[in-house]
Each structure stands twice: as structure tokens, then as C-alpha cells.
Design a protein around this motif. Structure first.
Motif, short mmCIF file in Angstrom:
data_model
loop_
_atom_site.label_atom_id
_atom_site.label_comp_id
_atom_site.label_asym_id
_atom_site.label_seq_id
_atom_site.Cartn_x
_atom_site.Cartn_y
_atom_site.Cartn_z
N GLU A 6 0.85 -1.20 0.00
CA GLU A 6 0.00 0.00 0.00
C GLU A 6 0.88 1.24 0.00
OE1 GLU A 6 -2.43 -2.71 3.04
OE2 GLU A 6 -0.34 -2.06 2.97
N GLY A 8 0.68 5.92 -0.70
CA GLY A 8 -0.10 7.12 -1.03
C GLY A 8 -0.62 7.90 0.15
N ARG A 19 -4.82 10.01 -2.84
CA ARG A 19 -5.12 8.81 -3.63
C ARG A 19 -4.21 7.69 -3.15
NH1 ARG A 19 -3.75 6.62 -9.10
NH2 ARG A 19 -5.63 5.71 -9.98
N SER A 21 -2.87 3.74 -3.25
CA SER A 21 -2.65 2.67 -4.22
C SER A 21 -2.29 1.38 -3.49
CB SER A 21 -1.51 3.03 -5.18
OG SER A 21 -1.81 4.18 -5.91
N CYS A 22 -2.65 0.27 -4.12
CA CYS A 22 -2.37 -1.03 -3.53
C CYS A 22 -2.06 -2.01 -4.66
CB CYS A 22 -3.59 -1.50 -2.75
SG CYS A 22 -3.61 -3.25 -2.32
N ARG A 23 -1.05 -2.82 -4.48
CA ARG A 23 -0.76 -3.89 -5.44
C ARG A 23 -0.75 -5.22 -4.71
NH1 ARG A 23 3.28 -5.04 -8.04
NH2 ARG A 23 2.18 -5.86 -9.83
N TRP A 36 -10.77 -1.72 0.70
CA TRP A 36 -9.93 -0.85 1.50
C TRP A 36 -10.52 -0.84 2.91
CZ3 TRP A 36 -5.28 1.22 0.70
CH2 TRP A 36 -4.80 1.30 -0.61
N ARG A 71 -10.23 -0.35 -9.61
CA ARG A 71 -9.22 -1.39 -9.77
C ARG A 71 -8.71 -1.42 -11.20
NH1 ARG A 71 -11.88 -6.70 -7.89
NH2 ARG A 71 -9.91 -7.65 -8.57
N HIS A 72 -7.49 -1.93 -11.34
CA HIS A 72 -6.87 -2.08 -12.66
C HIS A 72 -6.29 -3.49 -12.66
CE1 HIS A 72 -4.62 -1.62 -16.24
NE2 HIS A 72 -4.61 -0.30 -16.26
N GLU A 75 -2.79 -4.51 -13.83
CA GLU A 75 -1.67 -4.11 -12.96
C GLU A 75 -1.82 -4.68 -11.56
OE1 GLU A 75 -1.32 0.11 -13.03
OE2 GLU A 75 -0.69 0.17 -15.14
N ALA A 77 -3.87 -3.97 -9.31
CA ALA A 77 -3.90 -2.79 -8.45
C ALA A 77 -5.32 -2.39 -8.06
CB ALA A 77 -3.23 -1.62 -9.17
N TYR A 79 -7.25 1.08 -6.11
CA TYR A 79 -7.01 2.46 -5.72
C TYR A 79 -8.15 2.97 -4.84
CZ TYR A 79 -3.98 1.93 -9.76
OH TYR A 79 -3.04 1.46 -10.64
#
Length: 121
Positions: A6, A8, A19, A21-23, A36, A71-72, A75, A77, A79
Motif C-alpha cells: 500500500e 499514497g 489517492r 494505491s495497492c498492489r 480498503w 481497480r486495474h 496491474e 492494483a 485504488y
């Protein structure tokens, strides 16, 4: 061992934005529900925003209209866009999987370090 990352967080004034971010580098990521969460000192961790594999979202009442989860999958990820931040949003924010039921899968994932969000004048 797969670890959540995590980022940001920060210190901002009321009304400002952040903002997060998480991967999560899991091969199953695209079919998982994600969330989240946040934890204030002395309180239990709570989910504030959830997103299904097909991007259906849900929010706890205190953040509705101010936070947006997205989400993406390409990636791995997730957000969290946080607008109009308030002092009561101050907490450590974490992302992780969440069990929302079929058709999404659920896998247990150890918690990451989280990212601190501090909102003060």
C-alpha cells in the motif's frame, strides 16, 4: 510469499484529497473481491470500500460521496481516491481481499503494513 503493498498516505488539511494505491501480485487477482479498510488507534479495523471483480462498488456511510474505489486488473492494483477529507478519516489504511460471495473467489491474504492518513488543520 506474496505481500500486499500500500502507498499514497500522508498528512493533509481538511477538505484536501489523497489517492491510495495497492498492489497484490496474485494470479487470481482479477477474480477476487477487494476492499480498503482502515483502523483508528484503539479501534477495530473496518472495511470502508469494496469492489467486486466486475467493479461493483460499495461504501460505508461515512465515506459515501467522498471516496471512490477502483481497480486495474492488468496491474493487480486497487485504488482509493479520497476527496474532502475530514479529521475523522485519520487512520491507517489497508487493502486486502474480502469475501463477498460468488461469482468472486476469496483467498486469505496476510495484511500489509498499511499507509497512514492524517487529516488535521
Amino acid at each position: 510469499q506474496v505481500q500486499i503493498e500500500e502507498s499514497g498516505g500522508g498528512s493533509v488539511q481538511p477538505g484536501e484529497s489523497l489517492r491510495l494505491s495497492c498492489r497484490l501480485p496474485l494470479r487470481l487477482f482479477s477474480i477476487l473481491s477487494m476492499a480498503w479498510y482502515r483502523q483508528e488507534p484503539g479501534k477495530e479495523r473496518e472495511a470502508v470500500a469494496t469492489i467486486t471483480s466486475d467493479s461493483k462498488t460499495n461504501y460505508t456511510d461515512s465515506v459515501k460521496g467522498r471516496f471512490t474505489i477502483s481497480r486495474h486488473n492488468a496491474e493487480n492494483a486497487v485504488y482509493l481516491a479520497m476527496d474532502n477529507l475530514k479529521p475523522e478519516d485519520t487512520a491507517v489504511y489497508y487493502c486486502n481481499t474480502i469475501k463477498l460471495g460468488p461469482p468472486d473467489y476469496y483467498v486469505y491474504q496476510a495484511w500489509g503494513q498499511g499507509t497512514q492518513v492524517t487529516v488535521s488543520p
